[in-house]
Write an enzyme that holds these catalytic residues in place. Structure first.
Site, PDB file in Angstrom:
ATOM      1  N   ASN A 104      -4.341 -73.942  27.785  1.00 41.38           N
ATOM      2  CA  ASN A 104      -4.870 -74.625  28.978  1.00 41.38           C
ATOM      3  C   ASN A 104      -5.006 -76.106  28.627  1.00 41.38           C
ATOM      4  O   ASN A 104      -5.936 -76.497  27.931  1.00 41.38           O
ATOM      5  CB  ASN A 104      -6.236 -74.004  29.333  1.00 41.38           C
ATOM      6  CG  ASN A 104      -6.916 -74.747  30.459  1.00 41.38           C
ATOM      7  OD1 ASN A 104      -6.312 -75.579  31.140  1.00 41.38           O
ATOM      8  ND2 ASN A 104      -8.191 -74.435  30.679  1.00 41.38           N
ATOM      9  N   TRP A 105      -4.064 -76.888  29.117  1.00 46.32           N
ATOM     10  CA  TRP A 105      -4.077 -78.317  28.761  1.00 46.32           C
ATOM     11  C   TRP A 105      -5.140 -79.098  29.528  1.00 46.32           C
ATOM     12  O   TRP A 105      -5.376 -80.257  29.243  1.00 46.32           O
ATOM     13  CB  TRP A 105      -2.691 -78.942  29.036  1.00 46.32           C
ATOM     14  CG  TRP A 105      -1.614 -78.495  28.102  1.00 46.32           C
ATOM     15  CD1 TRP A 105      -1.704 -77.568  27.104  1.00 46.32           C
ATOM     16  CD2 TRP A 105      -0.259 -78.968  28.075  1.00 46.32           C
ATOM     17  NE1 TRP A 105      -0.493 -77.427  26.466  1.00 46.32           N
ATOM     18  CE2 TRP A 105       0.415 -78.280  27.044  1.00 46.32           C
ATOM     19  CE3 TRP A 105       0.462 -79.903  28.830  1.00 46.32           C
ATOM     20  CZ2 TRP A 105       1.756 -78.500  26.740  1.00 46.32           C
ATOM     21  CZ3 TRP A 105       1.801 -80.120  28.543  1.00 46.32           C
ATOM     22  CH2 TRP A 105       2.437 -79.422  27.498  1.00 46.32           C
ATOM     23  N   GLY A 146     -14.987 -75.707  24.264  1.00 44.92           N
ATOM     24  CA  GLY A 146     -14.919 -77.120  23.889  1.00 44.92           C
ATOM     25  C   GLY A 146     -16.062 -77.593  23.008  1.00 44.92           C
ATOM     26  O   GLY A 146     -16.261 -78.785  22.822  1.00 44.92           O
ATOM     27  N   GLY A 158      -7.962 -74.053  24.750  1.00 44.91           N
ATOM     28  CA  GLY A 158      -8.028 -75.363  25.373  1.00 44.91           C
ATOM     29  C   GLY A 158      -7.615 -76.453  24.396  1.00 44.91           C
ATOM     30  O   GLY A 158      -6.432 -76.730  24.193  1.00 44.91           O
ATOM     31  N   GLY A 159      -8.600 -77.053  23.732  1.00 39.20           N
ATOM     32  CA  GLY A 159      -8.354 -78.203  22.851  1.00 39.20           C
ATOM     33  C   GLY A 159      -7.214 -78.011  21.862  1.00 39.20           C
ATOM     34  O   GLY A 159      -6.354 -78.890  21.715  1.00 39.20           O
TER      35      GLY A 159
HETATM   36  C1  PEP Z   1     -10.710 -73.240  27.789  1.00 35.78           C
HETATM   37  O1  PEP Z   1     -10.748 -74.309  28.370  1.00 35.78           O
HETATM   38  O2  PEP Z   1     -10.389 -72.219  28.406  1.00 35.78           O
HETATM   39  C2  PEP Z   1     -11.071 -73.221  26.376  1.00 35.78           C
HETATM   40  C3  PEP Z   1     -11.219 -72.072  25.804  1.00 35.78           C
HETATM   41  O3  PEP Z   1     -11.230 -74.433  25.769  1.00 35.78           O
HETATM   42  P1  PEP Z   1     -11.472 -74.672  24.180  1.00 35.78           P
HETATM   43  O4  PEP Z   1     -10.451 -73.857  23.457  1.00 35.78           O
HETATM   44  O5  PEP Z   1     -11.263 -76.142  23.999  1.00 35.78           O
HETATM   45  O6  PEP Z   1     -12.839 -74.222  23.889  1.00 35.78           O
END
Ligand code: PEP
Length: 254
Positions: free
Chosen positions: A18-19, A184, A237-238
């Site tokens: 998920n960018w 995040g 995400g990140g």
């Molecule tokens: C997300 O946004 O779905 C997520 C899991 O972000 P992160 O990996 O940055 O915690």
């Protein structure tokens, strides 16, 4: 029974990136190119899991073009429930499908908390996604306060009951358990807690549907998380914004 049926010992894992609201055309294309090159070099089995990239809407066409032929799927990060209409700033499920998407993330905590989306709205969006032939990736998860109050499992059950329409099947629904406090932040659930919540989710969703874990998954913790029997992949995400990190997470499925 189909390939995701309960009688199969292992469900193929899915690692989705998920960018979020990141990337201009050049960086998006470079990131997608790096992943496509690795997937193509890895050959038929890829990294040992299915891969999905969910770029911002502005990059769907660019990233979709770069990923073409790599075996990596394309997804949207959200959509409206309606097929078209006077909904300024929104994107419809049909538009995502037309742009080459096979999946769409729905009910992400950043939509629930940043845009006030409740379960009823998420449910309508899932129906819209299905109408357009998309697989819905439904995000559920508790806040820090809810976890501290011992309500994590209840919250997740309520979200599932309120947002999963009838007609859900392993072919049209993926659930992502994402504790809000882990997104995040660099914090992750203990493996024991992930296994407990995801086993609870398993009892409430169609047989064989995949359940991903999301929340600060990175190359260091991926093997432990993805090694859990109840975890069918990750929503990242990140760490999905870096080719090496995302590929390392994908490889941890193997
Ligand atoms: C997300 O946004 O779905 C997520 C899991 O972000 P992160 O990996 O940055 O915690």
């Amino acid at each position: 029974m189909g390939p995701w049926g309960r009688n199969m010992a292992v469900r193929t894992k899915l690692v989705a990136g998920n960018w979020k609201m990141n990337g201009l055309r050049e960086e998006g294309a470079a990131l997608a190119r790096g992943l496509a090159q690795r997937a193509i070099a890895a050959g038929r089995g890829g990294p040992g899991c299915e891969l999905l990239i969910c770029p911002p809407a502005s990059l769907l066409t660019t990233v979709g073009g770069v990923l073409s032929g790599s075996g990596i799927a394309l997804g949207g990060q959200d959509c409206h429930a309606a097929p078209n209409g006077a909904y300024t700033g929104d994107i419809s499920p049909e538009m995502l499908a037309d742009a080459g998407c096979s999946h769409v993330i729905l009910g992400h905590s950043e939509r629930r908390h940043g845009h006030g989306e409740g379960d009823a709205v998420v449910r309508e969006k899932i129906l819209g996604a299905w109408r357009a032939g998309l697989v819905a990736i439904l995000c559920v998860g508790e806040t820090q306060l809810q976890r501290q109050a011992g309500k994590a499992a209840d919250i997740v059950s309520i979200q599932l009951a309120g947002s999963v329409p009838s007609g859900a099947a392993s072919s049209n629904l993926v659930v992502a358990y994402e504790p809000v406090w882990a997104i995040g932040t660099g914090l992750t659930c203990t493996l024991e807690d992930i296994a407990t919540i995801q086993a609870g989710i398993r009892a409430l969703i169609p047989s064989g549907a995949r359940i991903l874990y999301g929340g600060s998954v990175n190359p260091q913790n991926a093997a432990g998380i993805l090694g859990l029997a109840e975890v069918d992949g990750a929503l990242v995400g990140g760490a999905s914004l870096d080719v090496d990190s995302f590929w390392a997470i994908a490889r941890a499925c193997g």
